[in-house]
Design a protein around this motif. Structure first.
Motif, short mmCIF file in Angstrom:
data_model
loop_
_atom_site.label_atom_id
_atom_site.label_comp_id
_atom_site.label_asym_id
_atom_site.label_seq_id
_atom_site.Cartn_x
_atom_site.Cartn_y
_atom_site.Cartn_z
N LEU A 49 0.88 -1.17 0.00
CA LEU A 49 0.00 0.00 0.00
C LEU A 49 0.91 1.22 0.00
N PRO A 50 1.16 1.80 -1.19
CA PRO A 50 2.02 2.97 -1.27
C PRO A 50 1.53 4.08 -0.34
N TYR A 51 2.46 4.74 0.33
CA TYR A 51 2.05 5.72 1.35
C TYR A 51 1.16 6.81 0.79
N ALA A 52 1.33 7.18 -0.47
CA ALA A 52 0.50 8.23 -1.05
C ALA A 52 -0.96 7.78 -1.23
N ASP A 53 -1.18 6.46 -1.19
CA ASP A 53 -2.53 5.92 -1.40
C ASP A 53 -3.26 5.59 -0.10
N ILE A 54 -2.66 5.84 1.03
CA ILE A 54 -3.29 5.52 2.31
C ILE A 54 -4.45 6.48 2.55
N SER A 55 -5.62 5.90 2.73
CA SER A 55 -6.82 6.71 2.95
C SER A 55 -7.85 5.86 3.70
N PRO A 56 -8.92 6.48 4.17
CA PRO A 56 -9.97 5.68 4.79
C PRO A 56 -10.54 4.63 3.83
N GLU A 57 -10.60 4.95 2.55
CA GLU A 57 -11.15 4.02 1.55
C GLU A 57 -10.22 2.84 1.31
N ASP A 109 -7.00 -3.61 15.07
CA ASP A 109 -6.41 -4.21 16.26
C ASP A 109 -5.12 -4.96 15.94
N ARG A 110 -4.69 -4.94 14.69
CA ARG A 110 -3.46 -5.62 14.28
C ARG A 110 -2.38 -4.58 14.01
N LEU A 111 -1.22 -4.76 14.59
CA LEU A 111 -0.10 -3.86 14.40
C LEU A 111 0.34 -3.87 12.94
N LEU A 112 0.63 -2.69 12.39
CA LEU A 112 1.19 -2.58 11.05
C LEU A 112 2.67 -2.27 11.16
N VAL A 113 3.51 -3.07 10.51
CA VAL A 113 4.95 -2.83 10.45
C VAL A 113 5.23 -2.33 9.04
N LEU A 114 5.74 -1.11 8.95
CA LEU A 114 5.88 -0.41 7.68
C LEU A 114 7.33 -0.32 7.26
N TYR A 115 7.57 -0.42 5.95
CA TYR A 115 8.93 -0.18 5.46
C TYR A 115 8.90 0.49 4.09
N CYS A 116 9.99 1.22 3.82
CA CYS A 116 10.20 1.80 2.50
C CYS A 116 11.57 1.32 2.00
N TRP A 117 12.30 2.16 1.29
CA TRP A 117 13.55 1.71 0.66
C TRP A 117 14.69 1.45 1.64
N SER A 118 15.05 2.45 2.42
CA SER A 118 16.31 2.40 3.17
C SER A 118 16.26 3.38 4.32
N PRO A 119 17.36 3.47 5.08
CA PRO A 119 17.39 4.48 6.14
C PRO A 119 17.30 5.91 5.60
N ALA A 159 7.90 6.71 7.52
CA ALA A 159 7.49 7.71 8.50
C ALA A 159 6.22 8.42 8.04
N LYS A 160 6.16 8.76 6.76
CA LYS A 160 4.95 9.39 6.22
C LYS A 160 3.76 8.44 6.34
N ALA A 161 3.99 7.17 6.02
CA ALA A 161 2.92 6.17 6.13
C ALA A 161 2.51 5.99 7.58
N GLY A 162 3.48 5.98 8.50
CA GLY A 162 3.16 5.84 9.91
C GLY A 162 2.27 6.96 10.39
N PHE A 163 2.56 8.16 9.94
CA PHE A 163 1.73 9.31 10.30
C PHE A 163 0.32 9.13 9.76
N ARG A 164 0.21 8.75 8.48
CA ARG A 164 -1.11 8.61 7.86
C ARG A 164 -1.91 7.48 8.50
N PHE A 165 -1.28 6.32 8.69
CA PHE A 165 -1.98 5.20 9.31
C PHE A 165 -2.42 5.55 10.74
N SER A 166 -1.55 6.20 11.50
CA SER A 166 -1.91 6.53 12.88
C SER A 166 -3.04 7.55 12.92
N GLU A 167 -3.10 8.45 11.96
CA GLU A 167 -4.24 9.38 11.89
C GLU A 167 -5.55 8.63 11.67
N LEU A 168 -5.46 7.47 11.02
CA LEU A 168 -6.65 6.66 10.76
C LEU A 168 -6.95 5.69 11.89
#
Length: 139
Positions: A65-73, A81-91, A97-106
C-alpha cells in the motif's frame, strides 16, 4: 577534553523513557523475520513504496500500500487491532514515517521497520516479486 562527555549523559530514567519511546515505534528486519519464522501473525508487514517497486521485489510476506494511497477508503477492510509494520527503501527514505503518520491518523497502531527493504536484503532474508534472484534492488 572529551567529546563524549561534552554533553552530559541522560539520567538512567531519562534514557529508559527515550529508548522505550523509540522502541514503541520501531522494529528491525531481524525481529520481523524472527517473528515470521516463529509463526507470529500479530502484525501485518506493509511495503509503502511505489506499487512498481513492490512488484519488482519485496520482503516475503509483505502486502503493498504505497504511502500516497493511504486513505480511509484503501484501508477500510484492514483490522485496526493488528499492528502494522511499515517499510520503504532504506534508512535514507522517509516513506515509512509518512505512512506511519497517515496510518496513525486513521487509528492504526504502527511501527517502522528501520533500515527498510535495503537492510532486509542485506540480511539475506527472503524476497518475492519479478526480480527475485537478481542483484539487490535499491531505490
Amino acid at each position: 577534553m572529551s567529546l563524549v562527555h561534552e554533553t552530559p549523559a541522560a539520567s538512567p530514567e531519562e534514557a529508559r523513557r527515550h529508548f522505550l519511546g523509540k522502541l514503541s515505534v520501531e522494529t528491525d528486519p531481524s525481529d520481523v523475520r524472527r517473528d515470521q519464522l516463529a509463526g507470529a501473525d500479530s502484525f501485518l508487514l506493509v511495503d509503502v513504496r511505489a506499487a512498481s517497486a513492490y512488484a519488482d521485489r519485496h520482503a516475503a510476506g509483505a502486502v503493498s500500500l504505497p504511502y500516497a494511497d493511504i486513505s480511509p477508503e484503501t484501508t477500510a477492510g484492514w483490522p485496526k487491532d493488528r499492528l502494522l509494520v511499515l517499510y520503504c527503501w532504506s534508512p535514507a527514505c522517509n516513506g515509512a514515517a509518512k505512512a506511519g503518520f497517515r496510518f496513525s491518523e486513521l487509528g492504526f497502531r504502527v511501527k517502522e521497520m528501520i533500515g527498510g527493504f535495503e537492510y532486509w536484503q542485506r540480511e539475506g532474508f527472503p524476497t518475492e516479486g519479478a526480480r527475485v534472484g537478481h542483484e539487490p534492488v535499491i531505490g
